[in-house]
Design a protein around this motif. Sequence first.
Motif, PDB file in Angstrom:
ATOM      1  N   LEU A   1       0.859  -1.178   0.000  1.00 60.06           N
ATOM      2  CA  LEU A   1       0.000   0.000   0.000  1.00 60.06           C
ATOM      3  C   LEU A   1       0.896   1.228   0.000  1.00 60.06           C
ATOM      4  O   LEU A   1       1.791   1.339   0.832  1.00 60.06           O
ATOM      5  N   ARG A   2       0.676   2.124  -0.947  1.00 55.03           N
ATOM      6  CA  ARG A   2       1.447   3.372  -1.014  1.00 55.03           C
ATOM      7  C   ARG A   2       0.483   4.539  -0.902  1.00 55.03           C
ATOM      8  O   ARG A   2      -0.593   4.531  -1.498  1.00 55.03           O
ATOM      9  N   LEU A   3       0.903   5.547  -0.163  1.00 51.45           N
ATOM     10  CA  LEU A   3       0.090   6.729   0.051  1.00 51.45           C
ATOM     11  C   LEU A   3       0.951   7.952  -0.196  1.00 51.45           C
ATOM     12  O   LEU A   3       2.018   8.097   0.403  1.00 51.45           O
TER      13      LEU A   3
ATOM     14  N   VAL B   1      -4.154  13.710  -3.512  1.00 50.16           N
ATOM     15  CA  VAL B   1      -3.754  12.570  -2.694  1.00 50.16           C
ATOM     16  C   VAL B   1      -3.830  11.349  -3.593  1.00 50.16           C
ATOM     17  O   VAL B   1      -4.824  11.141  -4.290  1.00 50.16           O
ATOM     18  N   ARG B   2      -2.771  10.563  -3.601  1.00 52.69           N
ATOM     19  CA  ARG B   2      -2.727   9.357  -4.447  1.00 52.69           C
ATOM     20  C   ARG B   2      -2.560   8.137  -3.558  1.00 52.69           C
ATOM     21  O   ARG B   2      -1.727   8.117  -2.655  1.00 52.69           O
ATOM     22  N   LEU B   3      -3.338   7.120  -3.849  1.00 53.77           N
ATOM     23  CA  LEU B   3      -3.315   5.862  -3.139  1.00 53.77           C
ATOM     24  C   LEU B   3      -3.042   4.776  -4.164  1.00 53.77           C
ATOM     25  O   LEU B   3      -3.643   4.779  -5.241  1.00 53.77           O
ATOM     26  N   GLU B   4      -2.130   3.865  -3.845  1.00 56.68           N
ATOM     27  CA  GLU B   4      -1.802   2.766  -4.755  1.00 56.68           C
ATOM     28  C   GLU B   4      -1.717   1.465  -3.968  1.00 56.68           C
ATOM     29  O   GLU B   4      -1.238   1.459  -2.835  1.00 56.68           O
TER      30      GLU B   4
ATOM     31  N   ARG C   1      -0.520  -2.631 -10.423  1.00 61.99           N
ATOM     32  CA  ARG C   1      -0.698  -1.547  -9.463  1.00 61.99           C
ATOM     33  C   ARG C   1      -2.061  -0.916  -9.743  1.00 61.99           C
ATOM     34  O   ARG C   1      -2.341  -0.481 -10.858  1.00 61.99           O
ATOM     35  N   ILE C   2      -2.933  -0.918  -8.734  1.00 61.32           N
ATOM     36  CA  ILE C   2      -4.223  -0.241  -8.834  1.00 61.32           C
ATOM     37  C   ILE C   2      -4.076   1.065  -8.061  1.00 61.32           C
ATOM     38  O   ILE C   2      -3.551   1.081  -6.949  1.00 61.32           O
ATOM     39  N   TRP C   3      -4.515   2.163  -8.667  1.00 60.39           N
ATOM     40  CA  TRP C   3      -4.315   3.472  -8.047  1.00 60.39           C
ATOM     41  C   TRP C   3      -5.603   4.292  -8.131  1.00 60.39           C
ATOM     42  O   TRP C   3      -6.478   4.027  -8.949  1.00 60.39           O
ATOM     43  N   CYS C   4      -5.683   5.257  -7.228  1.00 55.05           N
ATOM     44  CA  CYS C   4      -6.767   6.239  -7.306  1.00 55.05           C
ATOM     45  C   CYS C   4      -6.247   7.555  -6.753  1.00 55.05           C
ATOM     46  O   CYS C   4      -5.273   7.591  -5.996  1.00 55.05           O
ATOM     47  N   GLU C   5      -6.886   8.629  -7.163  1.00 52.87           N
ATOM     48  CA  GLU C   5      -6.501   9.966  -6.730  1.00 52.87           C
ATOM     49  C   GLU C   5      -7.718  10.747  -6.284  1.00 52.87           C
ATOM     50  O   GLU C   5      -8.799  10.614  -6.863  1.00 52.87           O
TER      51      GLU C   5
END
Length: 149
Positions: A59-61, A73-76, A120-124
Amino acid sequence: MQLEIRPDPAEVGRARRWARSRLAGSGIDADEPLAETLILLVSELVTNAVVHTGCPAVLRLCLPGGGADAATVRLEVADSSARPPAPRHADGDETNGRGLELVDGLADRWGWNPEGAGKRIWCELDRCASGAAQDSPYGAFGGFAYEAV
């Protein structure tokens, strides 16, 4: 910042706690709608990784820190499964199948990319300048950029 996730459903709660702790000092108050939405997105993406891949994940933030992307803000979530995410629509009383639908509805942008042997699934999420959203007739969504479709 990142957190290693084991393929265990208990990791979802740990990921939420970790994300909340990272909000402290980031300029995003824990009671802001952005924070609550972010925690929900963490929960959905980590749950998908844990339940549907059976593989460890990361998990990346990326929180605002100044510069051109200070309002994003990006979450992956990266995992080692090559199986692409499969959005679906849950019917009626089904208890599963709404995760990516929620991500699509809550995030300003989301997607996925192959990464090594996995993905990698990401959202912003975008933060609007303070004050602009409060003048909006959509006060419940204050602090967010949004588009009605």
